[in-house]
Design a protein around this motif. Structure first.
Motif: not given
Lengths: 112, 112
Positions: A3-4, A23, A25, A71, A92, A103
């Motif tokens: 997701q990250v 980063c 997402y 994002k 996050l 991450g």
């Protein structure tokens, strides 16, 4: 399924120049975004954060930018110093969650 | 001001042995977390607690158990250690869920 994502495992910059850590997402439910710094043999330490209602937050040499449509989250360090050499993690939070999703980290090296 | 203290800092186990990692915080935080960090994997949540007497599973809970009998302590147990549990374990605490977490300096665990 990640997701990250921190797509750059490492980054090298000269002292005095700008460092930009990124980063990305995938889930639009994330509403709070943090950066941590980690030195070897130590735990991560909180650096700076931003909520989804803002697009920029500044603290001294550190600025975090948030682009919700893309994002994408970034951390700018200017000017970079050798003491900034560390691993940087973005973390996050989804709205209402008690947890953070981290991450994989980017290792920053600032050369004198 | 100790913050988050993890005990022990290093440990070597043989496969099948059991052990308990201790995390203590002196900040009166409600939330506590256990993570593991593996090369190239970032921080992954094992278990967490939202208050004294509560525990919940994180992303990678299998093979681990936790207990939060006192607000200031969060214990992580390995009942039958496996080589795949070789990792660096970090404990963290926070005032509220999803807020900046304060980390200990980690426990480096090797299982032979």
């Amino acid at each position: 399924d990640q997701q990250v994502k921190q797509n750059s495992p490492s980054l090298s910059v000269q002292e005095g120049r700008i460092s930009i850590l990124n980063c990305d997402y995938t889930n639009s439910m994330f509403d709070y975004f943090l950066w941590y710094k980690k030195y070897p043999a130590e735990g991560p330490t909180f650096l700076i954060s931003i909520s989804s209602i803002k697009d920029k937050n500044e603290d001294g040499r550190f600025t975090v930018f948030l682009n919700k449509s893309a994002k994408h989250l970034s951390l700018h360090i200017v000017p970079s110093q050798p003491g900034d050499s560390a691993v940087y993690f973005c973390a996050l939070r989804k709205g209402g969650s008690e947890k953070l999703v981290f991450g994989k980290g980017t290792k920053l090296t600032v050369n004198p | 001001n100790a913050g988050v203290t993890q005990t022990p800092k290093f440990r070597v186990l043989k496969t099948g042995q059991s052990m308990t990692l201790l995390c203590a915080q002196d900040m009166n935080h409600e939330y506590m977390y256990w993570y593991r960090q593996d090369p190239g994997m970032g921080l992954r949540l094992i278990h967490y607690s939202v208050g004294e007497g509560t525990t919940a599973k994180g992303e990678v809970p299998d093979g681990y158990n936790v207990s939060r009998l006192k607000k200031q302590n969060f214990l992580l147990g390995l009942e039958s250690a496996a080589p795949s549990q070789t990792s660096v374990y970090f404990c963290a605490s926070a005032t509220q869920g999803g807020q900046p977490q304060h980390f200990g300096d980690g426990t480096r665990l090797s299982i032979l």
